[in-house]
Design a protein around this motif. Structure first.
Motif, PDB file in Angstrom:
ATOM      1  N   UNK A 160      -3.827  -9.132  14.825  1.00  0.00           N
ATOM      2  CA  UNK A 160      -3.551  -8.773  16.208  1.00  0.00           C
ATOM      3  C   UNK A 160      -4.108  -7.419  16.588  1.00  0.00           C
ATOM      4  N   UNK A 161      -3.923  -7.062  17.836  1.00  0.00           N
ATOM      5  CA  UNK A 161      -4.450  -5.799  18.367  1.00  0.00           C
ATOM      6  C   UNK A 161      -3.946  -4.606  17.568  1.00  0.00           C
ATOM      7  N   UNK A 162      -2.652  -4.502  17.401  1.00  0.00           N
ATOM      8  CA  UNK A 162      -2.067  -3.348  16.720  1.00  0.00           C
ATOM      9  C   UNK A 162      -2.329  -3.393  15.223  1.00  0.00           C
ATOM     10  N   UNK A 163      -2.214  -4.572  14.629  1.00  0.00           N
ATOM     11  CA  UNK A 163      -2.467  -4.698  13.194  1.00  0.00           C
ATOM     12  C   UNK A 163      -3.875  -4.279  12.820  1.00  0.00           C
ATOM     13  N   UNK A 164      -4.846  -4.685  13.628  1.00  0.00           N
ATOM     14  CA  UNK A 164      -6.246  -4.324  13.372  1.00  0.00           C
ATOM     15  C   UNK A 164      -6.434  -2.813  13.434  1.00  0.00           C
ATOM     16  N   UNK A 165      -5.843  -2.172  14.444  1.00  0.00           N
ATOM     17  CA  UNK A 165      -5.971  -0.717  14.584  1.00  0.00           C
ATOM     18  C   UNK A 165      -5.319   0.007  13.415  1.00  0.00           C
ATOM     19  N   UNK A 166      -4.180  -0.501  12.950  1.00  0.00           N
ATOM     20  CA  UNK A 166      -3.468   0.133  11.834  1.00  0.00           C
ATOM     21  C   UNK A 166      -4.283   0.038  10.548  1.00  0.00           C
ATOM     22  N   UNK A 167      -4.846  -1.109  10.292  1.00  0.00           N
ATOM     23  CA  UNK A 167      -5.666  -1.274   9.078  1.00  0.00           C
ATOM     24  C   UNK A 167      -6.855  -0.324   9.114  1.00  0.00           C
ATOM     25  N   UNK A 168      -7.536  -0.237  10.251  1.00  0.00           N
ATOM     26  CA  UNK A 168      -8.683   0.665  10.379  1.00  0.00           C
ATOM     27  C   UNK A 168      -8.286   2.114  10.117  1.00  0.00           C
ATOM     28  N   UNK A 169      -7.166   2.532  10.676  1.00  0.00           N
ATOM     29  CA  UNK A 169      -6.731   3.918  10.533  1.00  0.00           C
ATOM     30  C   UNK A 169      -6.290   4.230   9.113  1.00  0.00           C
ATOM     31  N   UNK A 170      -5.483   3.375   8.522  1.00  0.00           N
ATOM     32  CA  UNK A 170      -4.961   3.655   7.185  1.00  0.00           C
ATOM     33  C   UNK A 170      -6.039   3.581   6.115  1.00  0.00           C
ATOM     34  N   UNK A 171      -7.063   2.785   6.385  1.00  0.00           N
ATOM     35  CA  UNK A 171      -8.163   2.669   5.433  1.00  0.00           C
ATOM     36  C   UNK A 171      -8.941   3.976   5.300  1.00  0.00           C
ATOM     37  N   UNK A 172      -8.836   4.850   6.308  1.00  0.00           N
ATOM     38  CA  UNK A 172      -9.530   6.136   6.268  1.00  0.00           C
ATOM     39  C   UNK A 172      -8.992   7.050   5.175  1.00  0.00           C
ATOM     40  N   UNK A 173      -7.737   6.845   4.800  1.00  0.00           N
ATOM     41  CA  UNK A 173      -7.090   7.735   3.840  1.00  0.00           C
ATOM     42  C   UNK A 173      -7.547   7.488   2.403  1.00  0.00           C
ATOM     43  N   UNK A 174      -8.087   6.307   2.123  1.00  0.00           N
ATOM     44  CA  UNK A 174      -8.612   5.975   0.796  1.00  0.00           C
ATOM     45  C   UNK A 174      -7.561   6.101  -0.306  1.00  0.00           C
ATOM     46  N   UNK A 175      -6.296   6.032   0.076  1.00  0.00           N
ATOM     47  CA  UNK A 175      -5.237   6.135  -0.917  1.00  0.00           C
ATOM     48  C   UNK A 175      -4.311   4.929  -0.882  1.00  0.00           C
ATOM     49  N   UNK A 176      -4.618   3.990   0.019  1.00  0.00           N
ATOM     50  CA  UNK A 176      -3.803   2.791   0.143  1.00  0.00           C
ATOM     51  C   UNK A 176      -4.621   1.547  -0.203  1.00  0.00           C
ATOM     52  N   UNK A 177      -3.968   0.634  -0.852  1.00  0.00           N
ATOM     53  CA  UNK A 177      -4.547  -0.686  -1.113  1.00  0.00           C
ATOM     54  C   UNK A 177      -3.938  -1.611  -0.070  1.00  0.00           C
ATOM     55  N   UNK A 178      -4.727  -1.977   0.937  1.00  0.00           N
ATOM     56  CA  UNK A 178      -4.182  -2.629   2.125  1.00  0.00           C
ATOM     57  C   UNK A 178      -4.377  -4.146   2.075  1.00  0.00           C
ATOM     58  N   UNK A 179      -3.274  -4.851   2.302  1.00  0.00           N
ATOM     59  CA  UNK A 179      -3.276  -6.309   2.404  1.00  0.00           C
ATOM     60  C   UNK A 179      -2.732  -6.688   3.774  1.00  0.00           C
ATOM     61  N   UNK A 180      -3.013  -7.895   4.190  1.00  0.00           N
ATOM     62  CA  UNK A 180      -2.548  -8.308   5.508  1.00  0.00           C
ATOM     63  C   UNK A 180      -2.276  -9.805   5.537  1.00  0.00           C
ATOM     64  N   UNK A 181      -1.465 -10.215   6.506  1.00  0.00           N
ATOM     65  CA  UNK A 181      -1.234 -11.640   6.720  1.00  0.00           C
ATOM     66  C   UNK A 181      -1.828 -12.054   8.057  1.00  0.00           C
ATOM     67  N   UNK A 182      -2.113 -13.348   8.161  1.00  0.00           N
ATOM     68  CA  UNK A 182      -2.608 -13.909   9.410  1.00  0.00           C
ATOM     69  C   UNK A 182      -2.083 -15.337   9.499  1.00  0.00           C
ATOM     70  N   UNK A 183      -2.168 -15.916  10.690  1.00  0.00           N
ATOM     71  CA  UNK A 183      -1.744 -17.307  10.854  1.00  0.00           C
ATOM     72  C   UNK A 183      -2.943 -18.216  11.082  1.00  0.00           C
ATOM     73  N   UNK A 184      -3.561 -18.118  12.260  1.00  0.00           N
ATOM     74  CA  UNK A 184      -4.681 -19.010  12.579  1.00  0.00           C
ATOM     75  C   UNK A 184      -6.038 -18.350  12.357  1.00  0.00           C
ATOM     76  N   UNK A 185      -6.163 -17.086  12.741  1.00  0.00           N
ATOM     77  CA  UNK A 185      -7.468 -16.436  12.737  1.00  0.00           C
ATOM     78  C   UNK A 185      -7.510 -15.311  11.709  1.00  0.00           C
TER      79      UNK A 185
END
Length: 272
Positions: free
Chosen positions: A11-36
């Protein structure tokens, strides 16, 4: 590296959060989705169907996250069951849950803006559902729960902005509410504010909204003008009126660059 699971990452907010947190290079980021599948981080995505709420246990046990961020949408009853399972898992594993809630937890009282310590009071199913989630999560996780209430959220790819532009291009009337007062925020700023909260181990309830309150009609007219449209059909409605805004007693916990107003949101949306 801390493992982070973003529920609703496409979603809109989830995408922005992943982009931002990925900048820190200290998190291993996973996510869920339903259709897309999300547009980013596709190698670390898990399908999550709310019709099978037991599936969340498999996702949690596979990833073993220390931080879960929920931007989930879908059936209210099933979401409540799912968030209960997530909270219980995090309690057993000393993890933290960051839950995105909404202005609508106060939608039964339009007399004034609402602060973090105001008691929620809703008349809608959506608001009541969010209140139930907030309460359940806090009961289970206590100080390891963080509630993030947000107002109307705008983004350059947000459905709200696309619908507005399409309506104008199709010469359709844009409905505005001259007696409704609210505040806003952007997907990008909310992601930055959340990252700061996580980095600095802040806890409790936050109202992440522009510090100013604007007339809804005025905000739309300023946004439309900055988008470059000269002649737009307007339908002024008096059906919605009052204050539908979030105010914060905690903005002094943020540095200046994380404090936002409606003008900054418009500038972000219209920047080339």
């Amino acid at each position: 590296m801390d493992k982070v699971l973003v529920l609703g990452g496409s979603g809109l907010l989830g995408t922005a959060i992943i982009k931002e947190m990925d900048k820190y290079k200290k998190y291993e980021i996973y996510t869920t989705y339903y259709e897309h599948l999300p547009s980013i981080n596709q190698g670390s995505c898990f399908n999550l169907d709310l019709e099978d709420v037991e599936n969340i246990s498999c996702v949690l046990n596979n990833i073993k996250p220390k931080i879960v961020i929920s931007c989930l949408r879908g059936d209210f009853e099933k979401q409540l069951i799912l968030h209960t399972k997530v909270a219980k898992y995090l309690k057993e594993n000393n993890g933290k849950l960051y839950f995105f809630s909404t202005t609508n937890v106060f939608d039964n009282d339009y007399r004034k803006p609402h602060y973090e310590d105001d008691a929620p009071n809703s008349r809608t199913d959506y608001g009541k559902f969010k209140i139930a989630c907030e309460k359940r999560i806090i009961e289970i996780l206590k100080e390891n729960a963080c509630i993030l209430r947000i107002p109307q959220v705008w983004g350059k790819e947000s459905p709200r902005l696309k619908q507005l532009i399409n309506a104008i291009n199709n010469n359709e009337a844009v409905t505005v509410y001259p007696k409704l007062f609210l505040n806003v925020n952007s997907d990008e700023m909310i992601a930055k504010q959340l990252s700061y909260i996580i980095e600095n181990r802040l806890i409790g309830i936050f109202h992440l909204a522009s510090e100013d309150i604007d007339n809804q009609s005025s905000f739309y007219k300023k946004l439309i003008m900055e988008l470059g449209f000269k002649t737009v059909l307007m339908n002024e409605s008096l059906e919605e009126k009052g204050d539908f805004a979030l105010k914060s007693k905690r903005m002094n916990e943020f540095p200046e660059y994380l404090r936002v107003n409606s003008k900054a949101v418009i500038e972000y949306l219209t920047a080339k």
